[in-house]
Design an enzyme around this catalytic site. Structure first.
Site, PDB file in Angstrom:
ATOM      1  N   TRP A  80      44.939 -26.197  69.637  1.00  0.00           N
ATOM      2  CA  TRP A  80      44.335 -24.881  69.845  1.00  0.00           C
ATOM      3  C   TRP A  80      42.960 -24.972  70.523  1.00  0.00           C
ATOM      4  CZ3 TRP A  80      47.252 -20.645  69.439  1.00  0.00           C
ATOM      5  CH2 TRP A  80      48.453 -20.756  68.721  1.00  0.00           C
ATOM      6  N   LYS A 112      48.906 -19.109  72.876  1.00  0.00           N
ATOM      7  CA  LYS A 112      48.099 -18.022  73.404  1.00  0.00           C
ATOM      8  C   LYS A 112      47.479 -18.480  74.712  1.00  0.00           C
ATOM      9  CE  LYS A 112      46.719 -15.893  68.978  1.00  0.00           C
ATOM     10  NZ  LYS A 112      45.568 -15.458  68.154  1.00  0.00           N
ATOM     11  N   ASP A 326      58.423   8.560  75.512  1.00  0.00           N
ATOM     12  CA  ASP A 326      57.487   9.176  74.574  1.00  0.00           C
ATOM     13  C   ASP A 326      56.258   9.709  75.303  1.00  0.00           C
ATOM     14  OD1 ASP A 326      56.445   9.538  71.721  1.00  0.00           O
ATOM     15  OD2 ASP A 326      54.861   8.312  72.626  1.00  0.00           O
ATOM     16  N   GLU A 380      60.307  13.428  76.070  1.00  0.00           N
ATOM     17  CA  GLU A 380      59.631  14.118  74.963  1.00  0.00           C
ATOM     18  C   GLU A 380      58.467  14.887  75.596  1.00  0.00           C
ATOM     19  OE1 GLU A 380      56.927  13.438  71.032  1.00  0.00           O
ATOM     20  OE2 GLU A 380      56.560  12.558  72.988  1.00  0.00           O
TER      21      GLU A 380
END
Length: 670
Positions: A80, A112, A326, A380
């Site tokens: 890391w 990451k 949405d 929507e």
């Protein structure tokens, strides 16, 4: 300039805004031409270039981060830490690339990016990550390498088809089981899919699929556009769920959230490369004033590329059959539709609209049909934007359907504010059937919105605390009797007048009690109200099974007769004093006596001449009624006067009862 848009010729009130409507078509046409060398589908292939991909003996990872100065891949393989071996190369146009040998990176490794920019740096999850997981101890999210040895084999693609009249079962994976905890893709496939099939719905709408850090957001604060939420299971388990639904000839659509994104910096993409405007606005339009989220800048080609690629990705990778978009109202207007009441057509064309968002939605719908002509898109949208669900060639935005969002609001207002003995049947018919002729709509009495904490479902408003002690079949309770009768009638009136489809939220078909409240600090992180109590339905001593059977037979009525496909909805009678409403749809006649106190003998309904067979009787004891109507008989119309061509069907109409008849013309009687 394009030729005159059809929606203008069909609605003369749009004539003053013809120029704006046609200009919007031209803008979308020009944008497509500017972006695409060949087709929209070829343009929307960002997921093939960006993200992580296995190639021969190595992985290749790419991200677009124009404001970044350096990017490192970090994970267990690097302790890391930033290691030169895992430093990305900056190539062209703000793109970064890294090739990693398979000996250093493998399936299920978490990772990451550590991104540097002028004046700062930080850990980030890749924008194009297709798998994100949460550490159980630290609660932090990381991307995960997901490269299983064998790709999922689809078995039932041949069952996929175009749904002309969707009967939608709106569902949430996490709250789909009875346990006080998270439901999974596998549990939904094994336990809930058979219920949906038995209930007769032909389409499932899955909520909260795209990864979202906060479970209680109902999936609307998305952090990773391309990752299926890992809290519910693996990508293969989601694919198996969808494949199994297809085996049952049920199509599956998903809620897609392109109207806004989560603000979280560590999990989201709001400051991915250190700049606030990489994907979002850099001014006062950046933050949504009501949703605590970030608003995409649809003007940028890179944003259009990201979102269109996302549209194609879910259709292609997971074989979804379409989307419910949405927050479309929020996208259409600079003020997100928050400060308008939309009482005048000018409010759709006065310059306060986000023309870039309108262009994006047009391209999104065009892409869907280009990739899969059978896919469906549902908006929507609550402002009543004209042409939203009209074809692009006619001047619309290209959605297949729009949600009839005013209907559930109308029912709640009616139940809350007006005693049912004063309900106006003519007004009910108008509110349920009123729609733009050129647009297809999905009607519903209630969705998940009405079930959220702080609100109440229809059944809970009608019965309230009596649900806790008076829902067993041996109890005699007038409040429960009233609630069950009205619950059935409200749903039948809604589907009877439905524009082109119908929607139900998971559990509401059997009158699921209480409300939805996701685990949060305020409820001590409890799942008690974030589940579905199927045991209530399965208990034959309770009246929930009455409501469920009525809903099943109501849905079966539509499946067998497809009355929704007929756009002609005739009001045969709307007697306000008696509270009797009669509606003809195709060859079916729906009769509602909403009167709470009066039953009527020999009540005449104007109909076509012929025989009438009873198809549905809400007062039947199997639906929790009192069997006051003889539904074993056939009924025959009679002339209003001797030799008259005008006929009436004379009926006994019990109070708070709905009846459905099928018309058999005279020549077919014998």
């Amino acid at each position: 300039m394009t030729k005159q848009a059809k929606i203008v010729t069909s609605d003369t009130y749009l004539k003053p805004y013809q120029y704006v409507i046609e200009k919007r078509i031209d803008i979308a046409t020009k944008k497509e031409k500017d972006l695409c060398e060949n087709s929209l589908s070829d343009f929307a292939n960002g997921h093939y270039y960006y993200g992580i991909h296995h190639k021969n003996d190595h992985f290749i990872i790419r991200e677009w981060a124009p404001n970044a100065t350096q990017i490192f891949l970090i994970g267990d393989f690097s302790n890391w830490k930033e290691v030169d071996e895992f430093k990305f190369e900056k190539i062209s146009n703000g793109n970064f690339e890294l090739r990693v040998p398979c000996s250093k990176l493998k399936h299920q490794d978490v990772y990451k990016l550590f991104v540097h920019w002028n004046g700062g740096c930080g850990e980030r999850i890749p924008v194009w990550a297709n798998r994100v997981v949460q550490n159980e101890e630290s609660k932090l999210f990381s991307a995960q390498v997901w490269q299983p040895e064998k790709a999922y084999k689809w078995n039932y693609d041949n069952n996929r088809k175009k749904i002309q009249n969707p009967l939608i079962y709106e569902a949430h994976i996490g709250m789909s089981t009875e346990k006080e905890g998270l439901g999974s893709f596998n549990e939904f496939r094994e336990l809930v899919l058979p219920r949906i099939k038995k209930a007769g719905y032909n389409t499932i709408q899955l909520m909260a699929i795209q990864e979202h850090p906060y479970y209680g957001s109902f999936g609307y604060h998305v952090s990773s556009l391309f990752a299926a939420s890992s809290r519910f299971g693996t990508p293969e388990e989601l694919k198996q769920l969808i494949d199994t639904a297809h085996s049952m000839e049920i199509m599956v659509i998903m809620d897609i959230i392109h109207s806004h994104a989560v603000k979280n910096e560590l999990e989201g993409i709001g400051l991915f490369d250190g700049s606030p405007y990489q994907f979002f606005h850099d001014n006062d339009r950046r933050e949504h004033p009501a949703w605590d989220s970030l608003c995409y800048n649809y003007e940028k080609p890179e944003v259009i590329h990201l979102l269109l690629s996302n549209i194609k990705y879910w259709l292609e990778e997971y074989h979804f059959d379409g989307y419910r978009f949405d927050g479309v109202t929020s996208m259409l207007y600079y003020d997100h539709g928050l400060s308008k009441d939309f009482t005048d057509y000018s409010m759709y064309f006065d310059g306060t609209q986000d023309e870039d968002a309108i262009c994006y939605l047009t391209l999104a719908n065009k892409l869907m049909k280009e990739y899969n002509p059978n896919s469906i898109s549902i908006a929507e949208e609550m402002s009543g934007y004209p042409g939203l669900a009209a074809p692009i060639k006619n001047g619309g935005l290209g959605f297949d359907f729009r949600l009839a969002m005013g209907i559930p609001d109308y029912w709640i207002k009616l139940i809350k504010e007006i005693a049912d003995e004063n309900w106006n049947v003519g007004n009910i018919f108008y509110e349920l059937s009123n729609k733009r002729l050129e647009e297809k709509t999905i009607s519903y009495a209630e969705s998940h919105d009405q079930a959220l904490v702080g609100d109440k479902t229809i059944i809970f408003r009608l019965i309230d605390k009596a649900m806790y002690d008076s829902m067993d079949k041996t109890s005699e309770n007038l409040i429960v009797d009233r609630g069950i009768a009205l619950h059935k009638m409200i749903r039948l009136m809604t589907i009877c007048c439905a524009g082109n489809g119908y929607l139900n939220f998971m559990g509401n078909e059997f009158g699921h009690p209480e409300w939805i409240d996701f685990p949060r600090e305020g409820n001590n992180w409890s799942y008690k109200h974030a589940r579905r109590q199927w045991s209530l339905l399965d208990n034959s001593e309770l009246r929930f099974e009455h409501l469920n059977l009525f809903d099943k037979n109501m849905i079966s009525l539509q499946t067998e007769h497809n009355f929704i496909a007929d756009s002609d909805i005739k009001c045969l009678a709307a007697n306000e004093n008696d509270q009797v409403l009669a509606i003809q749809r195709k060859d079916l006649v729906f009769v509602f006596n909403l009167n709470p106190n009066k039953s009527f003998t020999y009540y005449g309904i104007p109909v076509k001449a012929g025989k009438y067979e009873v198809l549905l009787d809400s007062d039947n004891t199997e639906y929790g009624g009192f069997n006051r109507f003889d539904d074993t008989l056939n009924y025959y119309s009679k002339p209003e006067v001797q030799l008259s061509e005008k006929h009436r069907l004379y009926l006994y109409l019990p109070s708070r009862t709905a009846l459905v008849f099928k018309h058999v013309p005279p020549k077919s009687i014998f």
